[in-house]
Design a protein around this motif. Sequence first.
Motif, PDB file in Angstrom:
ATOM      1  N   GLN A  13     145.892 139.557  97.763  1.00 49.78           N
ATOM      2  CA  GLN A  13     147.042 138.689  97.529  1.00 49.78           C
ATOM      3  C   GLN A  13     147.744 139.107  96.257  1.00 49.78           C
ATOM      4  O   GLN A  13     147.092 139.330  95.226  1.00 49.78           O
ATOM      5  N   LYS A  68     143.086 140.607  83.269  1.00 51.55           N
ATOM      6  CA  LYS A  68     143.571 139.378  83.915  1.00 51.55           C
ATOM      7  C   LYS A  68     144.168 139.639  85.296  1.00 51.55           C
ATOM      8  O   LYS A  68     144.642 138.715  85.950  1.00 51.55           O
ATOM      9  N   ASN A  69     144.132 140.907  85.731  1.00 49.80           N
ATOM     10  CA  ASN A  69     144.690 141.272  87.042  1.00 49.80           C
ATOM     11  C   ASN A  69     146.149 140.849  87.190  1.00 49.80           C
ATOM     12  O   ASN A  69     146.547 140.281  88.222  1.00 49.80           O
ATOM     13  N   THR A  70     146.920 141.091  86.157  1.00 54.97           N
ATOM     14  CA  THR A  70     148.326 140.716  86.207  1.00 54.97           C
ATOM     15  C   THR A  70     149.230 141.883  85.791  1.00 54.97           C
ATOM     16  O   THR A  70     148.836 142.735  84.990  1.00 54.97           O
ATOM     17  N   THR A 117     140.470 145.837  93.640  1.00 59.01           N
ATOM     18  CA  THR A 117     140.034 146.311  92.326  1.00 59.01           C
ATOM     19  C   THR A 117     141.288 146.702  91.563  1.00 59.01           C
ATOM     20  O   THR A 117     141.759 147.845  91.637  1.00 59.01           O
ATOM     21  N   PHE A 118     141.816 145.741  90.830  1.00 58.01           N
ATOM     22  CA  PHE A 118     143.147 145.859  90.244  1.00 58.01           C
ATOM     23  C   PHE A 118     143.277 147.113  89.383  1.00 58.01           C
ATOM     24  O   PHE A 118     144.299 147.792  89.424  1.00 58.01           O
ATOM     25  N   ALA A 169     150.262 137.998  89.925  1.00 56.80           N
ATOM     26  CA  ALA A 169     148.814 137.844  89.857  1.00 56.80           C
ATOM     27  C   ALA A 169     148.188 138.447  91.107  1.00 56.80           C
ATOM     28  O   ALA A 169     148.582 138.100  92.225  1.00 56.80           O
ATOM     29  N   ALA A 170     147.228 139.337  90.909  1.00 60.22           N
ATOM     30  CA  ALA A 170     146.601 140.042  92.025  1.00 60.22           C
ATOM     31  C   ALA A 170     145.170 139.551  92.227  1.00 60.22           C
ATOM     32  O   ALA A 170     144.459 139.243  91.268  1.00 60.22           O
ATOM     33  N   SER A 171     144.763 139.490  93.480  1.00 57.72           N
ATOM     34  CA  SER A 171     143.383 139.150  93.816  1.00 57.72           C
ATOM     35  C   SER A 171     142.994 139.892  95.089  1.00 57.72           C
ATOM     36  O   SER A 171     143.849 140.331  95.858  1.00 57.72           O
ATOM     37  N   GLY A 172     141.680 140.039  95.280  1.00 58.70           N
ATOM     38  CA  GLY A 172     141.183 140.676  96.487  1.00 58.70           C
ATOM     39  C   GLY A 172     141.194 142.192  96.460  1.00 58.70           C
ATOM     40  O   GLY A 172     140.951 142.833  97.495  1.00 58.70           O
TER      41      GLY A 172
END
Length: 122
Positions: A3, A76-78, A28-29, A23-26
């Motif tokens: 996402q 923070k995967n952003t 490996t950023f 914002a990233a999820s799911g």
Amino acid sequence: QVQLVESGGGSVQTGGSLRLSCAASGLTFSRYVMGWFRQAPGKEREFVAVIKSSTYITSYATSVKGRFTISRDNAKNTVTLQMNMLKPEDTAVYYCAASLQFGSSSLQYNYWGQGTQVTVSS
């Protein structure tokens, strides 16, 4: 699942600023190149900016160079897009996207957010 969720869009007057976040999820950023694209009504989606995954090397479209700044926080995967000196021609839906390749072609990007609207009035 992967996402990407953008935020920070809105309406500003010419010369104003906005800061977009994604914002990233799911995924490996830290492995992914992150890019910003935009699409204005009746136009094709176009590249805005991109940042490498670990070296943080950046590249910008000529139309935004010197006004926009892309940055990322792997903890923070952003990824963010600071937009200054906005112009009416910057009006578009802005998308963040993730790729395993550094580049400006939308075809290289595997994952996309839903987009956030930026409107700049004169």
